[in-house]
Design an enzyme around this catalytic site. Structure first.
Site, mmCIF file in Angstrom:
data_model
loop_
_atom_site.group_PDB
_atom_site.id
_atom_site.type_symbol
_atom_site.label_atom_id
_atom_site.label_comp_id
_atom_site.label_asym_id
_atom_site.label_seq_id
_atom_site.Cartn_x
_atom_site.Cartn_y
_atom_site.Cartn_z
ATOM 1 N N PHE A 238 0.851 -1.190 0.000
ATOM 2 C CA PHE A 238 0.000 0.000 0.000
ATOM 3 C C PHE A 238 0.887 1.240 0.000
ATOM 4 C CE2 PHE A 238 -3.047 3.058 1.820
ATOM 5 C CZ PHE A 238 -4.106 2.834 0.972
ATOM 6 N N ASP B 267 1.120 -5.610 7.482
ATOM 7 C CA ASP B 267 -0.085 -4.805 7.394
ATOM 8 C C ASP B 267 -1.233 -5.772 7.099
ATOM 9 O OD1 ASP B 267 -2.236 -3.162 6.777
ATOM 10 O OD2 ASP B 267 -1.037 -1.725 5.649
ATOM 11 N N TYR C 208 -11.690 -0.612 10.070
ATOM 12 C CA TYR C 208 -12.943 -0.150 9.479
ATOM 13 C C TYR C 208 -13.345 -0.938 8.233
ATOM 14 C CZ TYR C 208 -9.573 2.444 6.597
ATOM 15 O OH TYR C 208 -8.522 2.786 5.792
ATOM 16 N N LYS C 209 -12.521 -1.904 7.826
ATOM 17 C CA LYS C 209 -12.844 -2.694 6.647
ATOM 18 C C LYS C 209 -13.603 -3.954 7.084
ATOM 19 C CE LYS C 209 -8.669 -0.948 4.349
ATOM 20 N NZ LYS C 209 -9.284 -0.178 3.243
ATOM 21 N N ARG D 105 -12.366 -3.188 -8.096
ATOM 22 C CA ARG D 105 -12.252 -4.143 -6.989
ATOM 23 C C ARG D 105 -13.625 -4.405 -6.392
ATOM 24 N NH1 ARG D 105 -8.594 -2.235 -2.085
ATOM 25 N NH2 ARG D 105 -10.537 -1.296 -1.382
#
Length: 427
Positions: free
Chosen positions: A126, A203, A228-229, A377
């Site tokens: 990322f 990560d 939060y995912k 995605r």
């Protein structure tokens, strides 16, 4: 699509996790949400819990409520450890954002491996992770070694093995690629790094809550991750931070603050880090956001991560099967591992007009995600997505695709600049 719809109805009827769909706030009528990898759905129990905390703990108890939140980062961290991480008590806290936690643990890893001069990262990590790691390496006089990763297939572990040597202090990787969804073999990465005496900093942002993680069993060293995912803790919820218990005394994080002090409330003039996981805290946590993580953890605990992972594999498998039959002939191209065992909870496709396609899908009330420069995605969430939702998503996707009529997708062809961003705003 009618045959697929009948099959979806059978799968939903047989799905042991199907009842969990009703334990989320409903999606507005007519909308299909396949973007759990960006922001998890709202558990139905979360608003009532927050109302109780705001009106009762804060409103009624005023300053007295403050003391009951002093250990909140550890309490919720322990819950995450048990439910979603396969970690032990006292190894996880919830604090800061993923980038800040990554900074803290990268510095701590360098301190724990004195004399080693190299930090290894891959070029598909990322972007924020690469920024943070490059900044730490430069600021601490370390060399940054960047390993090339195939953007569709993921990191080749033999390539990683060749890059890690006795001068490597820490290897920083994402367990699941944010673009392709490629899932690394955590145990094998540990074997590669540990054989050279290096640490691994993960990560877990696109893995935790969707992949059945076993940090303790695989000997994980350090990890961070968004909540939060797939953990569905809501926007603004702090990230998780994991440090294996035996490493905690060796690793002192660089952002010293009163929450990490051995005597937190004594207000001593000198900093003395707490001997436990609390040493990785810095300042007062946002209590309401941390509390908001609990309802989703209850759901994940009830379902069991093995079942969640099985449903995730089944959903993405069903999605790729339908997309292969319906969408690929219309110009979409797979951009991730074909094997469900080698991908996380999202599926990625390439399209030369992806930047225009995603807002067009939103106009059709199908919500997915865009990644630069040419990828779409789709993230079906195991507890809140039905197989019927997948069929409807593919149907709407097909309708939108037919309006684009793009030229044949050629490997290496230039990608046209998008006229709008993924949210429909003019560039």
């Amino acid at each position: 699509m009618e045959k697929a719809a009948r099959r979806a109805r059978r799968l939903d009827a047989q799905d042991p996790l199907a009842p969990f769909v009703d334990r989320f706030a409903p999606v507005p009528d007519g909308q299909v949400f396949l973007n759990g990898g960006s922001l998890g759905r709202l558990p139905a129990a979360t608003p009532a819990l927050l109302d109780r905390v705001v009106r009762g703990d804060w409103g009624d108890r005023l300053a007295r409520a403050r003391t009951q939140w002093l250990d909140l980062p550890q309490r919720v961290g322990n819950r995450m450890a048990a439910v979603a991480l396969g970690a032990r008590p006292g190894e996880v806290v919830v604090s800061d954002c993923t980038s800040v936690n990554l900074y803290k643990l990268t510095v701590a890893a360098l301190d724990a491996r004195p004399g080693r001069r190299t930090v290894v990262v891959d070029d598909d990590n990322f972007p924020t992770d690469r920024y943070v790691v490059a900044g730490v390496a430069a600021g601490h006089g370390r060399a940054l070694r960047t390993v090339h990763t195939d953007p569709d297939a993921g990191l080749d572990l033999e390539t990683l093995r060749a890059a890690v040597d006795e001068d490597t202090a820490v290897v920083v990787l994402s367990l699941v690629s944010h673009r392709s969804g490629a899932l690394l073999d955590m145990a094998e990465v540990h074997e590669i790094a540990h054989a050279q005496g290096a640490l691994v900093l993960w990560d877990l942002s696109h893995a935790v809550g969707a992949v059945d993680l076993q940090l303790a069993a695989t000997g994980a060293d350090l990890a961070v991750g968004a909540t939060y995912k797939h953990l569905m803790a809501g926007p603004g919820c702090p990230a998780l931070l994991y440090v294996r218990r035996d490493l905690q005394s060796q690793a002192v994080q660089p952002v010293h603050g009163w929450y990490g002090h051995r005597e937190q409330l004594a207000m001593r003039p000198e900093y003395d880090p707490d001997p436990t996981i609390r040493r990785f805290l810095t300042g007062t946590p946002p209590a309401l956001s941390v509390v908001a993580a609990e309802p989703a953890l209850d759901l994940l605990a009830e379902a069991g991560m093995a079942a969640v992972r099985a449903k995730s594999r089944a959903l993405t498998g069903f999605l790729t099967e339908l997309a292969g039959a319906v969408l690929v002939p219309r110009g979409l191209r797979p951009a991730g591992p074909a094997d469900p065992e080698r991908r996380g909870a999202h599926v990625t496709y390439r399209h030369p007009q992806a930047g225009k396609l995603v807002p067009a899908l939103a106009e059709a009330e199908l919500f997915v995600d865009y990644t630069h420069p040419d990828r779409v995605r789709l993230s079906p969430a195991p507890l809140s997505t039905r197989y019927a939702d997948v069929v409807e998503a593919v149907r709407r996707f097909r309708e939108v695709l037919t309006a684009f009529d793009p030229p044949p997708y050629r490997k290496g062809a230039g990608v046209p600049e998008a006229a709008v961003d993924p949210y429909g705003r003019a560039l």
